[in-house]
Design a protein around this motif. Structure first.
Motif, PDB file in Angstrom:
ATOM      1  N   ALA A 194      50.245 103.537  71.919  1.00 33.35           N
ATOM      2  CA  ALA A 194      48.957 102.910  72.269  1.00 33.35           C
ATOM      3  C   ALA A 194      47.791 103.864  72.010  1.00 33.35           C
ATOM      4  N   HIS A 195      47.598 104.260  70.775  1.00 32.88           N
ATOM      5  CA  HIS A 195      46.574 105.245  70.436  1.00 32.88           C
ATOM      6  C   HIS A 195      45.169 104.754  70.789  1.00 32.88           C
ATOM      7  N   GLU A 196      44.844 103.544  70.369  1.00 29.67           N
ATOM      8  CA  GLU A 196      43.500 103.030  70.591  1.00 29.67           C
ATOM      9  C   GLU A 196      43.219 102.834  72.082  1.00 29.67           C
ATOM     10  N   ALA A 197      44.172 102.248  72.806  1.00 36.16           N
ATOM     11  CA  ALA A 197      43.973 101.981  74.233  1.00 36.16           C
ATOM     12  C   ALA A 197      43.804 103.271  75.020  1.00 36.16           C
ATOM     13  N   LEU A 198      44.623 104.260  74.726  1.00 30.74           N
ATOM     14  CA  LEU A 198      44.534 105.515  75.483  1.00 30.74           C
ATOM     15  C   LEU A 198      43.289 106.303  75.114  1.00 30.74           C
ATOM     16  N   THR A 199      42.807 106.138  73.890  1.00 30.95           N
ATOM     17  CA  THR A 199      41.538 106.767  73.519  1.00 30.95           C
ATOM     18  C   THR A 199      40.392 106.154  74.318  1.00 30.95           C
ATOM     19  N   MET A 200      40.406 104.846  74.479  1.00 31.49           N
ATOM     20  CA  MET A 200      39.383 104.181  75.288  1.00 31.49           C
ATOM     21  C   MET A 200      39.457 104.644  76.741  1.00 31.49           C
ATOM     22  N   ALA A 201      40.661 104.804  77.255  1.00 25.74           N
ATOM     23  CA  ALA A 201      40.814 105.260  78.642  1.00 25.74           C
ATOM     24  C   ALA A 201      40.291 106.681  78.804  1.00 25.74           C
ATOM     25  N   ARG A 202      40.609 107.523  77.863  1.00 26.64           N
ATOM     26  CA  ARG A 202      40.114 108.908  77.919  1.00 26.64           C
ATOM     27  C   ARG A 202      38.602 108.951  77.897  1.00 26.64           C
ATOM     28  N   ASP A 203      38.021 108.133  77.015  1.00 28.47           N
ATOM     29  CA  ASP A 203      36.566 108.116  76.927  1.00 28.47           C
ATOM     30  C   ASP A 203      35.920 107.561  78.191  1.00 28.47           C
ATOM     31  N   ALA A 204      36.683 106.743  78.931  1.00 24.63           N
ATOM     32  CA  ALA A 204      36.169 106.193  80.193  1.00 24.63           C
ATOM     33  C   ALA A 204      36.389 107.149  81.360  1.00 24.63           C
ATOM     34  N   GLY A 205      37.018 108.287  81.090  1.00 25.55           N
ATOM     35  CA  GLY A 205      37.185 109.306  82.123  1.00 25.55           C
ATOM     36  C   GLY A 205      38.384 109.122  83.029  1.00 25.55           C
ATOM     37  N   VAL A 206      39.369 108.319  82.613  1.00 28.42           N
ATOM     38  CA  VAL A 206      40.559 108.106  83.435  1.00 28.42           C
ATOM     39  C   VAL A 206      41.752 108.798  82.783  1.00 28.42           C
ATOM     40  N   ASP A 207      42.564 109.458  83.607  1.00 29.44           N
ATOM     41  CA  ASP A 207      43.777 110.097  83.110  1.00 29.44           C
ATOM     42  C   ASP A 207      44.902 109.069  83.033  1.00 29.44           C
ATOM     43  N   VAL A 208      45.667 109.114  81.942  1.00 30.29           N
ATOM     44  CA  VAL A 208      46.813 108.223  81.777  1.00 30.29           C
ATOM     45  C   VAL A 208      48.059 109.059  81.515  1.00 30.29           C
ATOM     46  N   ILE A 209      49.088 108.817  82.319  1.00 31.23           N
ATOM     47  CA  ILE A 209      50.409 109.402  82.092  1.00 31.23           C
ATOM     48  C   ILE A 209      51.281 108.313  81.490  1.00 31.23           C
ATOM     49  N   VAL A 210      51.936 108.609  80.378  1.00 36.40           N
ATOM     50  CA  VAL A 210      52.822 107.646  79.717  1.00 36.40           C
ATOM     51  C   VAL A 210      54.270 107.999  80.023  1.00 36.40           C
ATOM     52  N   VAL A 211      55.005 107.033  80.553  1.00 36.64           N
ATOM     53  CA  VAL A 211      56.444 107.176  80.803  1.00 36.64           C
ATOM     54  C   VAL A 211      57.130 106.083  79.985  1.00 36.64           C
ATOM     55  N   ASP A 212      57.802 106.464  78.923  1.00 38.91           N
ATOM     56  CA  ASP A 212      58.292 105.462  77.976  1.00 38.91           C
ATOM     57  C   ASP A 212      59.610 105.925  77.371  1.00 38.91           C
ATOM     58  N   HIS A 213      60.227 105.045  76.596  1.00 36.66           N
ATOM     59  CA  HIS A 213      61.467 105.398  75.884  1.00 36.66           C
ATOM     60  C   HIS A 213      61.478 104.829  74.474  1.00 36.66           C
ATOM     61  N   HIS A 214      60.415 104.164  74.075  1.00 30.93           N
ATOM     62  CA  HIS A 214      60.362 103.566  72.746  1.00 30.93           C
ATOM     63  C   HIS A 214      60.097 104.620  71.677  1.00 30.93           C
ATOM     64  N   LYS A 215      60.349 104.251  70.433  1.00 26.48           N
ATOM     65  CA  LYS A 215      60.141 105.171  69.323  1.00 26.48           C
ATOM     66  C   LYS A 215      58.705 105.689  69.307  1.00 26.48           C
ATOM     67  N   CYS A 216      58.566 106.961  68.973  1.00 27.24           N
ATOM     68  CA  CYS A 216      57.241 107.588  68.874  1.00 27.24           C
ATOM     69  C   CYS A 216      56.938 107.928  67.413  1.00 27.24           C
ATOM     70  N   ALA A 217      55.659 107.938  67.087  1.00 25.18           N
ATOM     71  CA  ALA A 217      55.226 108.449  65.793  1.00 25.18           C
ATOM     72  C   ALA A 217      54.989 109.954  65.923  1.00 25.18           C
ATOM     73  N   ALA A 218      54.794 110.612  64.803  1.00 23.20           N
ATOM     74  CA  ALA A 218      54.556 112.056  64.843  1.00 23.20           C
ATOM     75  C   ALA A 218      53.275 112.379  65.604  1.00 23.20           C
ATOM     76  N   GLU A 219      52.259 111.555  65.413  1.00 23.52           N
ATOM     77  CA  GLU A 219      51.001 111.740  66.140  1.00 23.52           C
ATOM     78  C   GLU A 219      51.061 110.957  67.439  1.00 23.52           C
ATOM     79  N   LEU A 220      50.884 111.654  68.551  1.00 25.09           N
ATOM     80  CA  LEU A 220      50.962 111.017  69.863  1.00 25.09           C
ATOM     81  C   LEU A 220      49.583 110.585  70.339  1.00 25.09           C
ATOM     82  N   PRO A 221      49.515 109.527  71.130  1.00 21.17           N
ATOM     83  CA  PRO A 221      48.220 109.099  71.657  1.00 21.17           C
ATOM     84  C   PRO A 221      47.700 110.089  72.690  1.00 21.17           C
ATOM     85  N   PRO A 222      46.384 110.133  72.927  1.00 18.22           N
ATOM     86  CA  PRO A 222      45.820 111.079  73.898  1.00 18.22           C
ATOM     87  C   PRO A 222      46.172 110.673  75.318  1.00 18.22           C
TER      88      PRO A 222
END
Length: 595
Positions: free
Chosen positions: A161-189
Motif C-alpha cells: 500500500a505505497h500510496e495509502a501509507l504515503t498519504m498517512a505519513r503526510d497526515a502525520g499518523v504512524d502506521v505499523i504494517v503486520v502482513d504476510h503477503h508478497k512484498c516488492a523490493a521497495e517497501l511502503p513508508p
C-alpha cells in the motif's frame, strides 16, 4: 511394514479420474483390517510428511515451546513493539485496521483483545469489500487520523500500500504494517513493517513465510508484552494470558489455508485445545450457530466456523467478524453468530449462480494455462470461492473477475495449484502496468484490473506460467498412505489417523484405498454429490460420498457401469456421528477397477 515402493499402489496406473496411485511414503497395507493400530501409523504418517526420524516425537505433539521463534528475529518487530508500547504509555488512540476476511478479522480481534488486557481501549476499522476493496486506502487512514488516531496498525494488508501509507505519513499518523503477503523490493513508508515475506528478511524469519497474518500478529503480541515486562509495566499487575489468544490464531491460520507445518502446526494444535474450552464468548456462539457440539477439529475451522466469519465481509457488514470475536455480551454474540449463519446461506446461493456462469466460459479456455473468467454483475464477495472451485474442477490456477460496468474495472481473486506461484505473477503483472493493484501469496491472490486490459493480462499469465503449470500437472498422481479391506474402515482407524494431525495445506490428511469392493448402490444426492454403498469380500459394507462429483467420469462409471466389476475406492476417512453409533465413512476422491 514394507519398504517404500516406487510402483503404483494396487497396480493403478490410471484411475477413473486419470491419475496414477502411488505411496506417499512407506507401503502401509492393512489387508486384514485395522486391528492392533498403534503409534507405528502415526510415525509413518509423520515421516512421509517430511519429519526426520529423530524429530517424530516433537512433531507428533507440536508445542509452542518447540516451534516458537524469537520474535526479534523478524525485521521491524522490535520497532513495532516499542512504538505500540510508547503509544500505550502516552495514552495515544490506537486503531487496528484489518482485512475483511477471516485472517484479517482474527488478526484484528487478537490485537484488540491484547490491548484490552493492557487496559487500552483500541478501536478497529474493517473496510467494506465492495466500496473500498482490499487493503488500506489513503482516505480511510487520513480520516482515522482526523478522528484522533495517532497510531494505526494494519493487519493482513498494507505490504503493497505505497500510496495509502504515503498519504498517512503526510497526515502525520504512524502506521505499523503486520502482513504476510508478497512484498516488492521497495517497501511502503511505515513506522514498521513486520512481514516474514519481506525480500530483505533473514533466513530464520523467512522460513516462517507460511504464517498467516494472525500468526505474525501473535508474534507481535509476544514482543509487546516482552517490552512492557522489561519496562516494569507488570509490577503489581497481571500479565495477559497470550496462550488464550491461540483460538483466534488457529481459526485464522486454517481459514486462510496457510500451510500446516512447523509453527503453524503448533498454533493449530494448541488453538484447538483453547477452542474446546469454549471460553471466548463469540467463538462459543459461532460454534453453537454451526451446530458444533463436540470439540472442534481443524477441518471445522475451514468448513464451518471460517465461512461464517467470511460471510460478513463477503456479502454483509465487514465488521461483524471482529465484533463477534471481541464481544463480551453472550446475547449480542448469539445474535451476530446467527446473523452470520444466515448471511452464509445467502452467500452459498450467490456463489452457485456465479459458479454456473463461470463454468459456462470454461469450454473456450481449455488450452489456457490459467483459467481467467470474468462477468458483469458477478458478486465480488464470492469470486475467491468460485476461483477455488474452478481450480479444483480444472486442475489449473484460476482467476475469477467481477466486472463493474460503471467504472470500467474488475475485481479479481485467484487460487493456484501446488508448484505455481500465482502471487508473484500477479505482482509482475502489476509492475507491467496491466493491473491497477494486485498482490497475494503463492496459492492465492487478488487484483484490480481495467476492463480493457483483460485480454493482455490473460495472455501475460498464460505466457509466464504455462511452463510451471505444465510441470505441476505432468504425470498427475494421487498419493496414498495405506490400503485396507472394507472391514478395516472403522472409528478406531479414524482415531488413529487423527493422531497425526492437525491436517491441512502442506500437511495433507491421510488418504486410504479401500477394497476390493463391489458397488451395492451409487446415486446422486443433493445437487451434484455422488453417494456410494460398497461391500467387500469380507462381507463388510461401507458408505462413501464424493462432493460436487456428479459429472465426473468416476461418478458415471460407478453409477452406470459397475455391474459385475470390483473397485478400489480412495479418499479420506471421516467419522459419521449422526446415527446412534459412530461409523467411519469415506470421503471419496478417486476410484479404480480392481480386476
Amino acid at each position: 511394514m514394507n519398504s517404500r515402493s516406487l510402483s503404483n499402489v494396487l497396480g493403478v496406473a490410471q484411475s477413473l479420474n486419470g491419475r496414477a496411485w502411488q505411496w506417499r511414503g512407506g507401503n502401509m497395507e492393512l489387508a486384514e483390517g485395522a486391528h492392533g493400530l498403534d503409534n507405528d501409523i502415526v510415525t509413518q504418517l509423520l515421516m512421509t510428511r517430511g519429519v526426520a526420524a529423530d524429530e517424530v516425537e516433537k512433531h507428533a505433539k507440536p508445542t509452542m515451546r518447540e516451534f516458537l521463534p524469537n520474535p526479534s528475529e523478524f525485521r521491524d518487530m522490535d520497532r513495532a513493539a516499542e512504538r505500540i508500547v510508547k503509544a500505550i504509555a502516552a495514552g495515544e488512540k490506537i486503531t487496528i485496521y484489518g482485512d475483511y476476511d477471516v485472517d484479517g478479522a482474527t488478526s484484528a480481534a487478537l490485537l484488540v483483545e491484547l490491548l484490552r488486557s493492557l487496559d487500552v481501549d483500541a478501536g478497529y476499522y474493517i473496510p467494506d469489500r465492495l466500496l473500498e476493496g482490499y487493503g488500506p486506502t489513503g482516505e480511510a487512514l487520513v480520516q482515522l487520523a482526523r478522528e484522533g488516531s495517532s497510531l494505526i496498525v494494519t493487519v493482513d494488508c498494507g505490504a503493497m500500500a505505497h500510496e495509502a501509507l504515503t498519504m498517512a505519513r503526510d497526515a502525520g499518523v504512524d502506521v505499523i504494517v503486520v502482513d504476510h503477503h508478497k512484498c516488492a523490493a521497495e517497501l511502503p513508508p511505515a513506522a514498521a513493517l513486520v512481514n516474514p515475506n519481506r525480500l530483505d528478511e533473514n533466513d530464520l524469519a523467512a522460513s516462517h513465510g507460511h504464517l498467516a497474518a494472525v500468526g505474525v500478529a501473535f508474534l507481535l503480541a509476544i514482543a509487546v508484552v516482552r517490552v512492557l515486562r522489561a519496562d516494569g509495566y507488570f509490577n503489581g499487575r497481571q500479565e495477559p494470558d497470550l496462550m488464550s489468544l491461540l483460538d483466534l490464531v488457529a481459526l485464522g491460520t486454517v481459514a486462510d489455508v496457510a500451510a500446516l507445518h512447523g509453527l503453524n502446526r503448533a498454533f493449530v494444535a494448541q488453538g484447538l485445545k483453547i477452542l474446546a474450552r469454549r471460553e471466548r464468548i463469540g467463538m462459543a456462539a459461532l460454534m453453537d450457530a454451526s451446530r458444533l457440539t463436540r470439540a472442534p477439529v481443524a477441518s471445522d475451522l475451514g468448513f464451518a466456523l471460517g465461512p461464517r466469519i467470511n460471510a460478513g465481509g463477503r456479502i454483509g457488514e465487514s465488521t461483524l467478524g471482529v465484533q463477534l470475536l471481541t464481544s463480551r455480551d453472550p446475547e449480542e454474540a448469539r445474535e451476530i453468530a446467527e446473523h452470520l449463519s444466515r448471511l452464509n446461506e445467502e452467500r452459498r446461493a450467490i456463489e452457485a449462480e456465479v459458479q454456473e456462469a463461470a463454468e459456462a466460459q470454461l469450454a473456450g479456455q481449455h488450452n489456457m494455462a490459467v483459467q481467467v473468467l470474468s462477468g458483469s454483475g458477478w458478486h465480488p464477495g464470492v469470486i475467491g470461492i468460485v476461483a477455488g472451485r474452478i481450480k479444483e474442477k480444472t486442475g489449473k490456477p484460476s482467476i475469477v473477475i467481477a466486472l463493474d460496468d460503471a467504472d470500467g474495472t474488475g475485481k479479481g481473486s485467484g487460487r493456484s495449484i501446488s508448484g505455481v506461484d500465482l502471487g508473484a505473477a500477479i505482482i509482475a503483472a502489476r509492475e507491467e502496468g496491466l493491473l491497477v493493484a494486485g498482490g497475494g501469496h503463492a496459492m492465492a491472490a487478488g487484483l484490480t484490473i481495467p476492463a480493457d486490459k483483460l485480454s493482455a493480462f490473460t495472455e501475460f499469465l498464460d505466457s509466464r506460467l504455462a511452463r510451471d503449470v505444465e510441470r505441476a500437472r505432468a504425470g498427475q498422481v494421487m498419493h496414498l498412505d495405506l490400503s485396507l479391506a472394507p472391514g478395516g474402515l472403522t472409528p478406531d482407524l479414524v482415531t488413529a489417523l487423527e493422531a497425526a494431525g492437525p491436517f491441512g495445506v502442506g500437511w495433507p490428511a491421510p488418504r486410504v484405498a479401500v477394497g476390493p469392493a463391489h458397488i451395492i448402490k451409487a446415486d446422486i444426492v443433493g445437487k451434484d454429490h455422488l453417494r456410494v454403498i460398497a461391500a467387500g469380500q469380507d462381507g463388510r459394507s461401507f458408505k462413501a460420498i464424493a462432493f460436487r462429483a456428479a459429472e465426473t467420469e468416476m461418478a458415471q462409471t460407478l453409477i452406470h457401469r459397475s455391474k459385475g466389476r470390483r473397485f478400489h475406492l480412495a479418499g479420506r476417512v471421516k467419522l459419521d456421528d449422526w446415527g446412534s453409533r459412530p461409523a467411519a465413512e469415506l470421503h471419496l476422491e478417486d476410484a479404480a477397477f480392481a480386476d
